[in-house]
Write a protein that holds these residues in place. Structure first.
Motif, PDB file in Angstrom:
ATOM      1  N   PRO A  81      66.854  25.665  34.933  1.00  0.00           N
ATOM      2  CA  PRO A  81      67.360  24.280  34.920  1.00  0.00           C
ATOM      3  C   PRO A  81      66.420  23.274  34.238  1.00  0.00           C
ATOM      4  O   PRO A  81      66.881  22.411  33.498  1.00  0.00           O
ATOM      5  N   ARG A  82      65.120  23.371  34.486  1.00  0.00           N
ATOM      6  CA  ARG A  82      64.175  22.439  33.850  1.00  0.00           C
ATOM      7  C   ARG A  82      64.115  22.676  32.344  1.00  0.00           C
ATOM      8  O   ARG A  82      64.015  21.729  31.558  1.00  0.00           O
ATOM      9  N   PHE A  83      64.183  23.931  31.940  1.00  0.00           N
ATOM     10  CA  PHE A  83      64.187  24.276  30.522  1.00  0.00           C
ATOM     11  C   PHE A  83      65.454  23.737  29.860  1.00  0.00           C
ATOM     12  O   PHE A  83      65.410  23.160  28.775  1.00  0.00           O
ATOM     13  N   ALA A  84      66.588  23.913  30.532  1.00  0.00           N
ATOM     14  CA  ALA A  84      67.860  23.417  29.994  1.00  0.00           C
ATOM     15  C   ALA A  84      67.814  21.904  29.796  1.00  0.00           C
ATOM     16  O   ALA A  84      68.262  21.390  28.760  1.00  0.00           O
ATOM     17  N   GLN A  85      67.254  21.194  30.763  1.00  0.00           N
ATOM     18  CA  GLN A  85      67.152  19.734  30.644  1.00  0.00           C
ATOM     19  C   GLN A  85      66.243  19.343  29.481  1.00  0.00           C
ATOM     20  O   GLN A  85      66.567  18.442  28.702  1.00  0.00           O
ATOM     21  N   ALA A  86      65.132  20.055  29.326  1.00  0.00           N
ATOM     22  CA  ALA A  86      64.211  19.770  28.213  1.00  0.00           C
ATOM     23  C   ALA A  86      64.884  20.049  26.869  1.00  0.00           C
ATOM     24  O   ALA A  86      64.699  19.284  25.913  1.00  0.00           O
ATOM     25  N   LEU A  87      65.662  21.111  26.800  1.00  0.00           N
ATOM     26  CA  LEU A  87      66.382  21.422  25.561  1.00  0.00           C
ATOM     27  C   LEU A  87      67.427  20.356  25.253  1.00  0.00           C
ATOM     28  O   LEU A  87      67.591  19.949  24.093  1.00  0.00           O
ATOM     29  N   GLN A  88      68.141  19.896  26.282  1.00  0.00           N
ATOM     30  CA  GLN A  88      69.130  18.841  26.074  1.00  0.00           C
ATOM     31  C   GLN A  88      68.463  17.587  25.534  1.00  0.00           C
ATOM     32  O   GLN A  88      68.989  16.948  24.611  1.00  0.00           O
ATOM     33  N   ASN A  89      67.314  17.250  26.075  1.00  0.00           N
ATOM     34  CA  ASN A  89      66.587  16.070  25.600  1.00  0.00           C
ATOM     35  C   ASN A  89      66.103  16.260  24.166  1.00  0.00           C
ATOM     36  O   ASN A  89      66.244  15.366  23.328  1.00  0.00           O
ATOM     37  N   ALA A  90      65.528  17.425  23.884  1.00  0.00           N
ATOM     38  CA  ALA A  90      64.980  17.689  22.547  1.00  0.00           C
ATOM     39  C   ALA A  90      66.069  17.712  21.480  1.00  0.00           C
ATOM     40  O   ALA A  90      65.816  17.355  20.325  1.00  0.00           O
ATOM     41  N   CYS A  91      67.257  18.129  21.871  1.00  0.00           N
ATOM     42  CA  CYS A  91      68.343  18.290  20.896  1.00  0.00           C
ATOM     43  C   CYS A  91      69.393  17.191  20.958  1.00  0.00           C
ATOM     44  O   CYS A  91      70.422  17.293  20.283  1.00  0.00           O
ATOM     45  N   SER A  92      69.171  16.160  21.728  1.00  0.00           N
ATOM     46  CA  SER A  92      70.207  15.139  21.917  1.00  0.00           C
ATOM     47  C   SER A  92      70.659  14.489  20.612  1.00  0.00           C
ATOM     48  O   SER A  92      71.799  14.081  20.487  1.00  0.00           O
ATOM     49  N   GLY A  93      69.792  14.412  19.621  1.00  0.00           N
ATOM     50  CA  GLY A  93      70.160  13.770  18.366  1.00  0.00           C
ATOM     51  C   GLY A  93      70.579  14.712  17.262  1.00  0.00           C
ATOM     52  O   GLY A  93      70.758  14.292  16.116  1.00  0.00           O
ATOM     53  N   TYR A  94      70.809  15.988  17.580  1.00  0.00           N
ATOM     54  CA  TYR A  94      71.092  16.938  16.495  1.00  0.00           C
ATOM     55  C   TYR A  94      72.396  16.663  15.741  1.00  0.00           C
ATOM     56  O   TYR A  94      72.468  16.963  14.551  1.00  0.00           O
ATOM     57  N   PRO A  95      73.439  16.094  16.348  1.00  0.00           N
ATOM     58  CA  PRO A  95      74.620  15.816  15.519  1.00  0.00           C
ATOM     59  C   PRO A  95      74.313  14.852  14.362  1.00  0.00           C
ATOM     60  O   PRO A  95      74.900  14.960  13.294  1.00  0.00           O
ATOM     61  N   LYS A  96      73.369  13.947  14.573  1.00  0.00           N
ATOM     62  CA  LYS A  96      72.990  13.008  13.520  1.00  0.00           C
ATOM     63  C   LYS A  96      71.873  13.564  12.641  1.00  0.00           C
ATOM     64  O   LYS A  96      71.733  13.161  11.499  1.00  0.00           O
ATOM     65  N   ASP A  97      71.070  14.467  13.209  1.00  0.00           N
ATOM     66  CA  ASP A  97      69.950  15.055  12.469  1.00  0.00           C
ATOM     67  C   ASP A  97      70.002  16.574  12.621  1.00  0.00           C
ATOM     68  O   ASP A  97      69.419  17.145  13.545  1.00  0.00           O
ATOM     69  N   PRO A  98      70.712  17.251  11.721  1.00  0.00           N
ATOM     70  CA  PRO A  98      70.888  18.703  11.841  1.00  0.00           C
ATOM     71  C   PRO A  98      69.607  19.514  11.638  1.00  0.00           C
ATOM     72  O   PRO A  98      69.605  20.724  11.829  1.00  0.00           O
ATOM     73  N   THR A  99      68.506  18.850  11.296  1.00  0.00           N
ATOM     74  CA  THR A  99      67.247  19.576  11.124  1.00  0.00           C
ATOM     75  C   THR A  99      66.490  19.750  12.436  1.00  0.00           C
ATOM     76  O   THR A  99      65.485  20.465  12.468  1.00  0.00           O
ATOM     77  N   LEU A 100      66.938  19.104  13.512  1.00  0.00           N
ATOM     78  CA  LEU A 100      66.251  19.238  14.796  1.00  0.00           C
ATOM     79  C   LEU A 100      66.215  20.698  15.213  1.00  0.00           C
ATOM     80  O   LEU A 100      67.217  21.420  15.126  1.00  0.00           O
ATOM     81  N   SER A 101      65.053  21.116  15.693  1.00  0.00           N
ATOM     82  CA  SER A 101      64.882  22.512  16.087  1.00  0.00           C
ATOM     83  C   SER A 101      63.896  22.614  17.248  1.00  0.00           C
ATOM     84  O   SER A 101      63.192  21.658  17.571  1.00  0.00           O
ATOM     85  N   VAL A 102      63.869  23.791  17.851  1.00  0.00           N
ATOM     86  CA  VAL A 102      63.016  24.068  19.000  1.00  0.00           C
ATOM     87  C   VAL A 102      62.389  25.443  18.782  1.00  0.00           C
ATOM     88  O   VAL A 102      63.025  26.344  18.230  1.00  0.00           O
ATOM     89  N   PHE A 103      61.154  25.610  19.238  1.00  0.00           N
ATOM     90  CA  PHE A 103      60.503  26.915  19.145  1.00  0.00           C
ATOM     91  C   PHE A 103      61.281  27.960  19.938  1.00  0.00           C
ATOM     92  O   PHE A 103      61.777  27.682  21.029  1.00  0.00           O
ATOM     93  N   ASN A 104      61.361  29.165  19.405  1.00  0.00           N
ATOM     94  CA  ASN A 104      62.029  30.264  20.099  1.00  0.00           C
ATOM     95  C   ASN A 104      61.296  30.655  21.376  1.00  0.00           C
ATOM     96  O   ASN A 104      61.913  31.028  22.363  1.00  0.00           O
ATOM     97  N   ASP A 105      59.972  30.616  21.347  1.00  0.00           N
ATOM     98  CA  ASP A 105      59.143  30.963  22.503  1.00  0.00           C
ATOM     99  C   ASP A 105      58.329  29.728  22.857  1.00  0.00           C
ATOM    100  O   ASP A 105      57.383  29.382  22.165  1.00  0.00           O
ATOM    101  N   ILE A 106      58.700  29.071  23.930  1.00  0.00           N
ATOM    102  CA  ILE A 106      58.047  27.801  24.270  1.00  0.00           C
ATOM    103  C   ILE A 106      56.631  27.972  24.810  1.00  0.00           C
ATOM    104  O   ILE A 106      55.855  27.034  24.805  1.00  0.00           O
ATOM    105  N   MET A 107      56.296  29.154  25.276  1.00  0.00           N
ATOM    106  CA  MET A 107      54.976  29.369  25.880  1.00  0.00           C
ATOM    107  C   MET A 107      53.889  29.605  24.825  1.00  0.00           C
ATOM    108  O   MET A 107      52.814  29.025  24.916  1.00  0.00           O
TER     109      MET A 107
END
Length: 185
Positions: A81-107
């Protein structure tokens, strides 16, 4: 450079002279493919389930664009759940900025190690296919093996990469050895 295993890459590979995006669909794994389809895709190219899981360990480095996974975060209970919330926050602007990305392995995003496999049971996989690797009875034993034994993961990854590097080589007039890998001769 990132701590992963050494493996041989044969030189002189003949590559095709045609490159079309329409050839990609159905021939490469997609982040939303069901596990049965992934297994069938790899099997049709002569790869075992274990080799597929070993190659998936490449997700220990690199990143994925938000558009590849963010649609399923809210509805997927497999995410921590905490990871999901962090991903939602990190990706919230992706419809406007399709370059937004997240590391595959966060650790350990810049280190090739087996932490990717250790993260999957904790709901810290990024893609649907990452979650499926842990949740499918055919692949879970290999996820658990590689999570416990980094040397075994490195050995199997290197062997599978060598096999992948010679898959589909063009011979004779069907291919060319390129002078530059990013353009046809």
């Amino acid at each position: 450079m990132v701590g992963g295993p050494f493996y041989n890459v044969p030189l002189g590979r003949g590559d095709g002279r045609i490159s079309k995006s329409s050839y990609v669909e159905g021939n490469l794994p997609r982040p939303t493919m069901p596990m049965s389809k992934l297994i069938d895709l790899f099997a049709s190219r002569g790869f075992t389930v274990q080799e597929m899981v070993a190659l998936s360990g490449a997700h220990t480095i690199g990143f994925s664009h938000c558009k590849e996974f963010s649609f399923g975060i809210r509805n997927d209970t497999e995410y921590n759940p905490r990871f999901a919330q962090a991903l939602q926050n990190a990706c919230s602007g992706y419809p406007k900025d399709p370059t937004l990305s997240v590391f595959n392995d966060i650790m350990t995003p810049n280190k090739f190690d087996n932490l990717y496999y250790q993260n999957l049971p904790k709901g810290l996989g990024l893609l649907q296919t990452d979650h499926a690797l842990y949740n499918d009875v055919r692949t879970r034993p290999f996820v658990e093996l590689y999570g416990k034994d980094q040397s075994k993961f490195f050995q199997d990854f290197a062997r599978a990469m060598e096999k992948l590097s010679v898959y589909g080589i063009k011979t004779g007039r069907r291919g060319e050895i390129r002078h530059r890998c990013d353009e046809f001769n």
